[in-house]
Write a protein that holds these residues in place. Structure first.
Motif, PDB file in Angstrom:
ATOM      1  N   ILE A  95      -2.795  -7.875  -2.534  1.00 58.57           N
ATOM      2  CA  ILE A  95      -1.459  -7.556  -2.822  1.00 58.57           C
ATOM      3  C   ILE A  95      -0.443  -7.615  -1.711  1.00 58.57           C
ATOM      4  N   LEU A  96      -0.961  -7.132  -0.444  1.00 62.45           N
ATOM      5  CA  LEU A  96       0.125  -6.965   0.634  1.00 62.45           C
ATOM      6  C   LEU A  96       0.694  -8.445   0.849  1.00 62.45           C
ATOM      7  N   GLU A  97      -0.092  -9.365   0.648  1.00 65.43           N
ATOM      8  CA  GLU A  97       0.374 -10.778   1.130  1.00 65.43           C
ATOM      9  C   GLU A  97       1.084 -11.622  -0.048  1.00 65.43           C
ATOM     10  N   ALA A 237     -10.359  -7.823  -3.025  1.00 61.10           N
ATOM     11  CA  ALA A 237      -9.078  -7.821  -2.120  1.00 61.10           C
ATOM     12  C   ALA A 237      -8.679  -6.545  -2.097  1.00 61.10           C
ATOM     13  N   PHE A 238      -8.618  -6.069  -3.363  1.00 59.55           N
ATOM     14  CA  PHE A 238      -7.747  -4.494  -3.406  1.00 59.55           C
ATOM     15  C   PHE A 238      -8.681  -3.543  -2.883  1.00 59.55           C
ATOM     16  N   LEU A 239      -9.846  -3.814  -3.074  1.00 56.37           N
ATOM     17  CA  LEU A 239     -10.770  -2.656  -2.615  1.00 56.37           C
ATOM     18  C   LEU A 239     -11.154  -2.707  -0.982  1.00 56.37           C
ATOM     19  N   SER A 347       9.053   5.467   5.302  1.00 56.66           N
ATOM     20  CA  SER A 347       7.626   5.467   6.016  1.00 56.66           C
ATOM     21  C   SER A 347       6.874   4.758   4.630  1.00 56.66           C
ATOM     22  N   PHE A 348       7.072   5.061   3.576  1.00 57.04           N
ATOM     23  CA  PHE A 348       6.523   4.405   2.451  1.00 57.04           C
ATOM     24  C   PHE A 348       6.959   3.009   2.138  1.00 57.04           C
ATOM     25  N   ALA A 349       7.788   2.400   2.868  1.00 57.47           N
ATOM     26  CA  ALA A 349       8.671   1.032   2.615  1.00 57.47           C
ATOM     27  C   ALA A 349       9.397   1.406   1.651  1.00 57.47           C
ATOM     28  N   GLY A 351      11.195  -1.230  -2.023  1.00 57.42           N
ATOM     29  CA  GLY A 351      11.554  -2.516  -2.498  1.00 57.42           C
ATOM     30  C   GLY A 351      10.315  -2.704  -3.438  1.00 57.42           C
ATOM     31  N   PRO A 352       9.674  -4.208  -3.581  1.00 58.46           N
ATOM     32  CA  PRO A 352       8.707  -4.581  -4.144  1.00 58.46           C
ATOM     33  C   PRO A 352       7.490  -4.136  -3.841  1.00 58.46           C
ATOM     34  N   HIS A 353       7.385  -4.140  -2.501  1.00 57.39           N
ATOM     35  CA  HIS A 353       6.003  -3.604  -1.991  1.00 57.39           C
ATOM     36  C   HIS A 353       5.888  -2.209  -1.570  1.00 57.39           C
ATOM     37  N   MET A 354       6.921  -1.328  -2.160  1.00 52.73           N
ATOM     38  CA  MET A 354       6.871   0.059  -1.784  1.00 52.73           C
ATOM     39  C   MET A 354       5.471   0.800  -2.074  1.00 52.73           C
ATOM     40  N   CYS A 355       4.852   1.697  -1.043  1.00 52.60           N
ATOM     41  CA  CYS A 355       3.580   1.892  -1.324  1.00 52.60           C
ATOM     42  C   CYS A 355       3.274   2.205  -2.609  1.00 52.60           C
ATOM     43  N   LEU A 356       1.844   1.716  -3.001  1.00 50.95           N
ATOM     44  CA  LEU A 356       1.610   1.846  -4.397  1.00 50.95           C
ATOM     45  C   LEU A 356       0.553   3.596  -4.573  1.00 50.95           C
ATOM     46  N   GLY A 357       0.367   3.893  -3.347  1.00 50.92           N
ATOM     47  CA  GLY A 357      -0.321   5.053  -3.201  1.00 50.92           C
ATOM     48  C   GLY A 357       0.285   6.232  -2.865  1.00 50.92           C
ATOM     49  N   HIS A 359       1.978   8.709  -4.294  1.00 50.62           N
ATOM     50  CA  HIS A 359       1.887   9.944  -5.281  1.00 50.62           C
ATOM     51  C   HIS A 359       0.515  10.394  -4.820  1.00 50.62           C
ATOM     52  N   LEU A 360      -0.374   9.751  -4.518  1.00 56.08           N
ATOM     53  CA  LEU A 360      -1.558  10.085  -4.152  1.00 56.08           C
ATOM     54  C   LEU A 360      -1.718  10.787  -2.890  1.00 56.08           C
ATOM     55  N   ALA A 361      -0.965   9.761  -2.039  1.00 56.23           N
ATOM     56  CA  ALA A 361      -1.152  10.580  -0.512  1.00 56.23           C
ATOM     57  C   ALA A 361      -0.330  12.012  -0.345  1.00 56.23           C
ATOM     58  N   MET A 363      -0.301  14.101  -2.930  1.00 57.24           N
ATOM     59  CA  MET A 363      -1.370  14.982  -3.685  1.00 57.24           C
ATOM     60  C   MET A 363      -2.254  15.433  -2.509  1.00 57.24           C
ATOM     61  N   GLU A 364      -2.942  14.381  -1.920  1.00 55.93           N
ATOM     62  CA  GLU A 364      -4.023  14.569  -1.214  1.00 55.93           C
ATOM     63  C   GLU A 364      -3.480  15.567  -0.146  1.00 55.93           C
ATOM     64  N   THR A 365      -2.418  15.125   0.769  1.00 58.98           N
ATOM     65  CA  THR A 365      -2.052  15.843   1.764  1.00 58.98           C
ATOM     66  C   THR A 365      -1.680  17.567   1.480  1.00 58.98           C
TER      67      THR A 365
HETATM   68  C1  HEM Z   1       1.110   8.801   4.063  1.00 58.78           C
HETATM   69  C2  HEM Z   1       0.272   7.741   3.538  1.00 58.78           C
HETATM   70  C3  HEM Z   1       0.955   6.394   3.190  1.00 58.78           C
HETATM   71  C4  HEM Z   1       1.793   5.683   4.067  1.00 58.78           C
HETATM   72  C5  HEM Z   1       2.512   6.170   5.085  1.00 58.78           C
HETATM   73  C6  HEM Z   1       1.711   4.398   3.514  1.00 58.78           C
HETATM   74  C7  HEM Z   1       2.636   3.182   3.522  1.00 58.78           C
HETATM   75  C8  HEM Z   1       2.830   2.151   3.021  1.00 58.78           C
HETATM   76  C9  HEM Z   1       3.754   1.199   3.523  1.00 58.78           C
HETATM   77  C10 HEM Z   1       4.542   1.282   4.615  1.00 58.78           C
HETATM   78  C11 HEM Z   1       3.341   0.135   2.675  1.00 58.78           C
HETATM   79  C12 HEM Z   1       4.089  -1.177   2.485  1.00 58.78           C
HETATM   80  C13 HEM Z   1       3.314  -2.369   3.309  1.00 58.78           C
HETATM   81  C14 HEM Z   1       3.942  -3.687   3.267  1.00 58.78           C
HETATM   82  O1  HEM Z   1       4.782  -3.852   2.538  1.00 58.78           O
HETATM   83  O2  HEM Z   1       3.853  -4.330   4.437  1.00 58.78           O
HETATM   84  C15 HEM Z   1       2.282   0.177   1.624  1.00 58.78           C
HETATM   85  C16 HEM Z   1       1.704  -0.344   0.617  1.00 58.78           C
HETATM   86  C17 HEM Z   1       0.642   0.155  -0.017  1.00 58.78           C
HETATM   87  N1  HEM Z   1      -0.008   1.200   0.181  1.00 58.78           N
HETATM   88 FE1  HEM Z   1       0.400   2.901   1.090  1.00 58.78          FE
HETATM   89  N2  HEM Z   1       0.626   4.362   2.488  1.00 58.78           N
HETATM   90  C18 HEM Z   1       0.304   5.656   2.326  1.00 58.78           C
HETATM   91  C19 HEM Z   1      -0.960   5.791   1.279  1.00 58.78           C
HETATM   92  C20 HEM Z   1      -1.686   5.198   0.511  1.00 58.78           C
HETATM   93  C21 HEM Z   1      -2.531   5.425  -0.268  1.00 58.78           C
HETATM   94  C22 HEM Z   1      -3.307   7.010  -0.403  1.00 58.78           C
HETATM   95  C23 HEM Z   1      -2.856   4.446  -1.031  1.00 58.78           C
HETATM   96  C24 HEM Z   1      -3.895   4.308  -1.975  1.00 58.78           C
HETATM   97  C25 HEM Z   1      -4.368   3.802  -3.095  1.00 58.78           C
HETATM   98  C26 HEM Z   1      -2.190   3.348  -0.488  1.00 58.78           C
HETATM   99  C27 HEM Z   1      -2.013   2.219  -1.071  1.00 58.78           C
HETATM  100  C28 HEM Z   1      -1.103   1.062  -0.971  1.00 58.78           C
HETATM  101  C29 HEM Z   1      -1.019  -0.266  -1.490  1.00 58.78           C
HETATM  102  C30 HEM Z   1      -2.060  -0.908  -2.444  1.00 58.78           C
HETATM  103  C31 HEM Z   1      -0.132  -0.818  -0.880  1.00 58.78           C
HETATM  104  C32 HEM Z   1       0.490  -2.186  -1.086  1.00 58.78           C
HETATM  105  C33 HEM Z   1       1.507  -2.357  -2.236  1.00 58.78           C
HETATM  106  C34 HEM Z   1       2.301  -3.565  -2.480  1.00 58.78           C
HETATM  107  O3  HEM Z   1       2.133  -4.736  -1.602  1.00 58.78           O
HETATM  108  O4  HEM Z   1       2.775  -4.026  -3.554  1.00 58.78           O
HETATM  109  N3  HEM Z   1      -1.289   3.686   0.308  1.00 58.78           N
HETATM  110  N4  HEM Z   1       1.823   1.612   2.000  1.00 58.78           N
END
Ligand code: HEM
Length: 405
Positions: A95-97, A237-239, A347-349, A351-357, A359-361, A363-365
């Protein structure tokens, strides 16, 4: 506590002691000084000697908050496809690419596994028991090394259990995941780990397609949108991405937050007494010291930002760490302050690629930090030497030795 032993090495230097906006240290040290968009010297970045003829494209680093937001919002102009040549080599087509529209369709399928209901059951059935088990190992001891004994192992164990891996397989899953992300140190070992994980996951996917259970692999195997299902390759790829994306980040961000609290005992005490402050403490920790300092994009067309022309094809380094300390947005941005006004950070980015996890992060923290704060009279071990946060691309303290009663 000996406050003198606490430093934050390699923090973004302040404007005054870093007048040159162009830095080649690989870390987002370029504060929003002379310009929010700065040329990046890739030769210096990779240590390529001047007399070596290698054609490199012009590259740019985005450091201002508004400019980082602009880039991350616009996935059409700033493509994610460049990851295919780096991380894609070991993760597969993840998904990242992906760019739109492929990304949107894929994300909609994956998102079906990350519902509020799933989150509640993960919290009760996985995260709490994992954290409690780890804390039980040192609860009666009066001292612990929080990174090694809790914050490092808990997110990877959580992910393994969420995926639905047998407990006995968790150590080998962890090892293969680490081999995967340390591919730069040993390419052959990284590729072998990637292949191993492919075979390992494919066997489980086949089993879950035939006999679904209550786990992430089963949800992904069943997920459907407009008649479309995920293929084995897409699920794998996701796993493979989950370990670095979900475990590495969460261990680092929770360690950074704990470091911020231990080095500011008044804030630690305030949070210990009033746990309703937890959400803002978590956001401040991740703003102040994001686990991942920058991400990459490639300009898909000629584009101008803040008067700087970025030609089509240029790699762009998007620095969340410096955006989060933009002085035009945050007062005294270098200070860790859980009481500051809450504002969107990067920190979670975005737009479209904003971190999917995310809320999980969070909650875990929250579960892990609450468990730590329940240890009576928690404090940094005064005998600890030189406790600090370090790292260029990824940041965390190497250890957090603490005492409690
Ligand atoms: C504090 C913890 C976390 C931070 C700071 C973080 C940060 C980020 C960032 C910056 C991106 C964007 C990457 C990019 O576009 O180049 C991203 C995407 C993503 N993160 Fe997280 N993440 C965290 C925790 C998690 C967790 C726990 C999961 C578990 C499921 C997760 C799953 C993903 C996935 C699947 C993407 C790709 C989303 C996409 O491309 O649409 N992240 N994360």
């Amino acid at each position: 506590m000996r406050a003198a032993v606490l430093h934050t090495h390699a923090q973004p230097p302040s404007h005054a002691d870093h007048p040159d906006p162009v830095s080649s240290d690989g870390y987002c040290a370029d504060r929003v000084t002379a310009a929010p968009v700065v040329p990046l010297d890739l030769r210096a970045e990779y240590g390529i000697p001047d007399d070596m003829e290698i054609d490199l494209p012009p590259a740019y680093r985005i450091v201002g908050y508004d400019e980082v937001l602009t880039v991350l919002r616009d996935g059409e102009t700033f493509s994610s496809a460049g990851y295919a040549m780096s991380m894609g080599e070991v993760f597969g087509h993840s998904i990242l690419e992906m760019d739109e529209p492929e990304h949107h369709a894929y994300r909609a399928l994956i998102q079906q596994a990350f519902t509020r209901k799933a989150m509640e059951s993960w919290e009760a059935d996985i995260v709490r028991p994992v954290v409690d088990d780890l804390v039980d190992n040192f609860r009666d001891r009066g001292h612990a090394e929080l990174v090694k004994e809790l914050l490092f192992p808990f997110p990877v164990t959580v992910i393994g259990k969420m995926i639905g891996l047998p407990d006995d397989d968790l150590p080998v899953f962890h090892r293969k995941g680490v081999e995967l992300i340390t591919i730069m140190a040993d390419i052959e070992r990284g590729y072998q780990a990637s292949l191993w994980l492919y075979d390992y996951f494919q066997k489980i996917i086949t089993e879950r397609r035939a006999d679904p259970r209550n786990d992430l692999i089963s949800v992904l195997a069943q997920a459907e949108l407009e008649g479309q299902q995920l293929t084995d390759d897409e699920i794998i790829a996701f796993l493979r991405l989950l370990l670095p994306a979900g475990a590495e980040t969460t261990y680092r961000s929770s360690s950074n937050l704990m470091y911020g609290l231990l080095s500011n005992p008044d804030q630690l005490e305030a949070l210990r007494k009033d746990r309703s402050l937890m959400p803002q403490a978590i956001e401040e920790g991740v703003r102040w010291e994001p686990p991942l300092t920058s991400i990459g994009r490639t300009a898909a067309r000629d584009v101008e930002i803040e008067g700087v022309l970025i030609p089509k094809g240029s790699p762009v380094s998007v620095c969340m760490a410096s955006a989060n300390r933009d002085e035009s947005r945050w007062e005294n941005p270098d200070a860790f302050d859980i009481f500051r006004d809450q504002k969107q950070h990067m920190s979670f980015a975005f737009g479209p690629h904003m971190c999917l996890g995310m809320h999980l992060a969070r909650m875990e923290t929250s579960v892990a930090i609450n468990a730590i704060l329940d240890l009576p009279n928690l404090r940094l071990d005064p005998a600890a030497e030189d406790v600090h946060i370090s790292g260029l691309a990824f940041r965390a303290p190497a250890g957090l030795p603490v005492l409690f009663d």
